[in-house]
Write an enzyme that holds these catalytic residues in place. Structure first.
Site, PDB file in Angstrom:
ATOM      1  N   THR A   8       0.919  -1.230   0.155  1.00  0.00           N
ATOM      2  CA  THR A   8       0.082  -0.006  -0.041  1.00  0.00           C
ATOM      3  C   THR A   8       0.948   1.232   0.069  1.00  0.00           C
ATOM      4  OG1 THR A   8      -1.855   0.974   1.040  1.00  0.00           O
ATOM      5  CG2 THR A   8      -0.147   0.258   2.513  1.00  0.00           C
ATOM      6  N   LYS A  13      -3.987   3.677   5.884  1.00  0.00           N
ATOM      7  CA  LYS A  13      -4.075   1.963   6.022  1.00  0.00           C
ATOM      8  C   LYS A  13      -2.839   1.291   6.505  1.00  0.00           C
ATOM      9  CE  LYS A  13      -6.408   1.167   1.420  1.00  0.00           C
ATOM     10  NZ  LYS A  13      -6.032   0.387   0.176  1.00  0.00           N
ATOM     11  N   ASP A  69      -8.012  -3.634  -1.111  1.00  0.00           N
ATOM     12  CA  ASP A  69      -8.752  -2.765  -2.179  1.00  0.00           C
ATOM     13  C   ASP A  69     -10.001  -2.429  -1.329  1.00  0.00           C
ATOM     14  OD1 ASP A  69      -8.194  -0.992  -4.467  1.00  0.00           O
ATOM     15  OD2 ASP A  69     -10.325  -1.871  -4.783  1.00  0.00           O
ATOM     16  N   THR A  70     -10.526  -1.181  -1.309  1.00  0.00           N
ATOM     17  CA  THR A  70     -11.810  -0.715  -0.523  1.00  0.00           C
ATOM     18  C   THR A  70     -12.635   0.217  -1.477  1.00  0.00           C
ATOM     19  OG1 THR A  70     -10.308  -0.764   1.790  1.00  0.00           O
ATOM     20  CG2 THR A  70     -12.293   0.575   1.538  1.00  0.00           C
ATOM     21  N   PHE A 149      -9.625   8.883   7.602  1.00  0.00           N
ATOM     22  CA  PHE A 149      -9.153   9.350   6.028  1.00  0.00           C
ATOM     23  C   PHE A 149     -10.357   9.079   5.317  1.00  0.00           C
ATOM     24  CE2 PHE A 149      -8.056   5.575   3.716  1.00  0.00           C
ATOM     25  CZ  PHE A 149      -8.118   4.545   4.901  1.00  0.00           C
ATOM     26  N   GLY A 150     -10.188   9.469   4.048  1.00  0.00           N
ATOM     27  CA  GLY A 150     -11.278   9.127   3.011  1.00  0.00           C
ATOM     28  C   GLY A 150     -12.501   9.575   3.249  1.00  0.00           C
ATOM     29  N   ARG A 178     -12.134  -2.871   7.227  1.00  0.00           N
ATOM     30  CA  ARG A 178     -10.612  -3.398   6.906  1.00  0.00           C
ATOM     31  C   ARG A 178     -10.070  -4.163   8.341  1.00  0.00           C
ATOM     32  NH1 ARG A 178      -8.916   1.040   6.183  1.00  0.00           N
ATOM     33  NH2 ARG A 178      -8.873   0.760   3.681  1.00  0.00           N
TER      34      ARG A 178
HETATM   35  P1  ITT Z   1      -3.589   1.765  -1.739  1.00  0.00           P
HETATM   36  O1  ITT Z   1      -2.056   2.176  -1.859  1.00  0.00           O
HETATM   37  O2  ITT Z   1      -3.552   0.563  -0.824  1.00  0.00           O
HETATM   38  O3  ITT Z   1      -4.279   1.162  -3.222  1.00  0.00           O
HETATM   39  P2  ITT Z   1      -5.723   3.668  -1.882  1.00  0.00           P
HETATM   40  O4  ITT Z   1      -5.745   5.127  -1.223  1.00  0.00           O
HETATM   41  O5  ITT Z   1      -5.452   3.822  -3.377  1.00  0.00           O
HETATM   42  O6  ITT Z   1      -4.603   2.934  -1.437  1.00  0.00           O
HETATM   43  P3  ITT Z   1      -8.173   1.983  -2.109  1.00  0.00           P
HETATM   44  O7  ITT Z   1      -8.117   2.050  -3.711  1.00  0.00           O
HETATM   45  O8  ITT Z   1      -8.245   0.700  -1.378  1.00  0.00           O
HETATM   46  O9  ITT Z   1      -6.665   2.528  -1.518  1.00  0.00           O
HETATM   47  O10 ITT Z   1      -9.205   2.992  -1.512  1.00  0.00           O
HETATM   48  C1  ITT Z   1     -10.151   3.581  -2.202  1.00  0.00           C
HETATM   49  C2  ITT Z   1     -10.377   5.097  -1.571  1.00  0.00           C
HETATM   50  O11 ITT Z   1     -11.529   4.592  -0.516  1.00  0.00           O
HETATM   51  C3  ITT Z   1      -9.359   5.509  -0.752  1.00  0.00           C
HETATM   52  O12 ITT Z   1      -8.997   6.517  -1.349  1.00  0.00           O
HETATM   53  C4  ITT Z   1     -10.410   6.176   0.259  1.00  0.00           C
HETATM   54  O13 ITT Z   1     -10.961   7.447  -0.435  1.00  0.00           O
HETATM   55  C5  ITT Z   1     -11.478   5.425   0.447  1.00  0.00           C
HETATM   56  N1  ITT Z   1     -11.134   4.495   1.578  1.00  0.00           N
HETATM   57  C6  ITT Z   1     -10.674   3.328   1.808  1.00  0.00           C
HETATM   58  N2  ITT Z   1     -10.411   3.022   2.987  1.00  0.00           N
HETATM   59  C7  ITT Z   1     -11.182   3.634   3.794  1.00  0.00           C
HETATM   60  C8  ITT Z   1     -11.771   3.870   5.171  1.00  0.00           C
HETATM   61  O14 ITT Z   1     -11.288   3.017   6.053  1.00  0.00           O
HETATM   62  N3  ITT Z   1     -12.324   5.135   5.712  1.00  0.00           N
HETATM   63  C9  ITT Z   1     -12.678   5.893   4.633  1.00  0.00           C
HETATM   64  N4  ITT Z   1     -12.371   5.793   3.186  1.00  0.00           N
HETATM   65  C10 ITT Z   1     -11.853   4.978   2.896  1.00  0.00           C
END
Ligand code: ITT
Length: 200
Positions: A8, A13, A69-70, A149-150, A178
């Site tokens: 990641t 994360k 992936d989320t 975050f996110g 997660r």
């Molecule tokens: P990687 O390097 O692990 O790919 P990423 O930020 O691109 O990191 P993802 O594609 O899995 O991660 O996640 C997609 C989006 O979903 C991420 O940019 C966040 O906006 C949101 N997200 C993921 N996990 C979250 C969480 O626990 N709480 C809130 N938003 C989350």
């Protein structure tokens, strides 16, 4: 203590996963193996992207590893942003841009139900394994809290009144998508018998 690589570039994360697995596993990040480039995420499913990230590191760096992936799946939006959660407001957008687009798109819609879904892909001794974690909740009308975050500031999990952003990391981890997926991974790893040690 055993070591395992978590693929990641997302420091939030990494922090969450370390809080769950530390003490049991030494977590090595992609940066620690000098994998700093953008890893392609071109699948149209969450499972596919998790596998793509883990396979990329296995193929290019040779290590067994896991990746997550989320996606946030909002019912009133037919499951969007889903697999596009990171780039919902456009490539290179910020978390704030994504949250703003989500709130604008939902507008006054009274149907606010949603879920976070995480899939972890693990590559271990030539085999691939998937672990899923889901948390149901709802999208509130304005962001609250400073942690996480996110989409955390606008997501309230079922059974709670505060957003993920208002919760301590330990509480979020104990109920989150997660956290649930990582717990399944940990359970699997604890029971895993290495084919190498079986052969010895
Ligand atoms: P990687 O390097 O692990 O790919 P990423 O930020 O691109 O990191 P993802 O594609 O899995 O991660 O996640 C997609 C989006 O979903 C991420 O940019 C966040 O906006 C949101 N997200 C993921 N996990 C979250 C969480 O626990 N709480 C809130 N938003 C989350």
């Amino acid at each position: 203590m055993k070591s395992i690589i978590f693929v990641t570039h997302n420091q939030n994360k990494l922090k969450e996963v370390k809080a769950i697995l530390d003490g049991k596993y030494h977590i090595i990040s992609s940066t620690d193996i000098n994998c700093t480039e953008e890893i392609p995420e071109t699948s149209n499913t969450i499972e596919g992207n998790a596998l793509q990230k883990a396979r990329y590191v296995k193929e290019n760096y040779g290590y067994d590893c896991f990746a997550d992936d989320t996606g946030l799946e909002v019912d009133a939006l037919g499951g969007e942003p889903g697999v596009d959660s990171a780039i919902y407001a456009g490539v290179g957008c910020s978390y704030e841009d994504n949250v703003r687009k989500l709130l604008d798109t939902l507008g006054d819609n009274p149907n606010r139900t949603a879920r976070f879904r995480t899939v972890i892909a693990l590559i271990l001794e030539g085999r691939e394994y998937l672990f899923e974690g889901i948390v149901n909740g709802r999208i509130i009308r304005e962001g609250k809290g400073t942690g996480g975050f996110g989409y955390d500031p606008v997501f309230v999990p079922d059974g709670y009144t505060e957003t993920f952003s208002e919760m301590a990391l330990e509480l979020k981890n104990s109920i989150s998508h997660r956290g649930r997926a990582v717990s399944k991974l940990a359970e699997f790893l604890n029971q895993y018998k290495s084919t190498e040690s079986n052969n010895n």
